[in-house]
Design an enzyme around this catalytic site. Sequence first.
Site, PDB file in Angstrom:
ATOM      1  N   LYS A 120       0.867  -1.180   0.000  1.00 44.44           N
ATOM      2  CA  LYS A 120       0.000   0.000   0.000  1.00 44.44           C
ATOM      3  C   LYS A 120       0.904   1.230   0.000  1.00 44.44           C
ATOM      4  O   LYS A 120       1.648   1.474   0.952  1.00 44.44           O
ATOM      5  CB  LYS A 120      -0.914   0.001   1.223  1.00 44.44           C
ATOM      6  CG  LYS A 120      -1.868   1.188   1.279  1.00 44.44           C
ATOM      7  CD  LYS A 120      -2.776   1.089   2.501  1.00 44.44           C
ATOM      8  CE  LYS A 120      -3.728   2.260   2.594  1.00 44.44           C
ATOM      9  NZ  LYS A 120      -4.596   2.165   3.795  1.00 44.44           N
ATOM     10  N   LYS A 140      -2.081  -1.500  -3.749  1.00 40.94           N
ATOM     11  CA  LYS A 140      -2.960  -0.327  -3.688  1.00 40.94           C
ATOM     12  C   LYS A 140      -2.114   0.927  -3.766  1.00 40.94           C
ATOM     13  O   LYS A 140      -1.147   1.047  -2.995  1.00 40.94           O
ATOM     14  CB  LYS A 140      -3.757  -0.352  -2.378  1.00 40.94           C
ATOM     15  CG  LYS A 140      -4.695   0.829  -2.196  1.00 40.94           C
ATOM     16  CD  LYS A 140      -5.425   0.750  -0.857  1.00 40.94           C
ATOM     17  CE  LYS A 140      -6.384   1.937  -0.691  1.00 40.94           C
ATOM     18  NZ  LYS A 140      -7.076   1.905   0.607  1.00 40.94           N
TER      19      LYS A 140
END
Length: 317
Positions: free
Chosen positions: A187, A240
């Site tokens: 992320k 992400k």
Amino acid sequence: MRRTAALRALIHETDLAPRRLIAPLFVKEGIAEPIDIPSMPGQRQHTLESLRKEAVDIASRGIVGFMLFGVPDRKDAEGSEAWNPDGIGQRGIAALREELGDDHVVMSDLCLDEYTDHGHCGVLDAGGAVDNDATLERYRWIALAQAAAGADLVGPSGMMDGQVGAIRDALDGGGRSDVGIIAYAAKFASAFYGPFRDAAECAPSFGDRTGYQQDPANADEAIREIRADIDEGADIVMVKPALPYLDVIRRAKDATAFPTAAYNVSGEYAMVKAAAANGWLDERRAVLETLTSIRRAGADLILTYHASDAAGWLLEA
């Protein structure tokens, strides 16, 4: 081989189907009616009742997976509503579980940023920095609360070192080895999260998250993080955002051959919506092309706010 639709279909390489899409949803405590999210047109903060209705409608289009984010009425420094058995997140999970049954997969975001009054993903030490190990203890409590509420998969998204291992240990030790982990393994500290922070009401009140989220420049580090989460017991790993990191998705899939998800995040969604609203592009074609590119890069699953519309378009095709 491109001359007719039938010929093109014959050699079509990348499968994009509703079952590949996961719909993120928001449930907010203390509201009587769903609230539109201006920076994410078409998305809402739901009541428990409207959450049920929205999930049923989306499921009717062939979507199997749902990721839930809770927005509590009360926040504190520790984010204690995140593990409250009667908190809005747990009530939302239970509502989805009851409404959808076992034919669908209920996933829960496991983090503290929606629940803390400072908006960071963990508890803070005396100097105002996120305390990694103290945060892991809270993540263990959250995992057990979400499992008890009915989550099939919990999704640790805080990028704390050791979070997957701590959560796996807590679930196994609590008799919930049946609950899986969809880990936000890579992320990045991205500029594309702004609309989500409106939706989840979780913008940091000071500083930013670069101290624990990944540097956008570092792809090798991302692969190390993904391997670490696999070693700690993740069942699915996730990258992400999606579009700025298609190379990372491809590398992760090639390096691990592990079930891989990608999160087509709020800023990516909002850009398409804004351009379509201005007549600058064809929304349907742009969305399906975008999602196909994420699949082509190697993602088995795509979390996307386009899920409902995209599934409907795919069923029409």
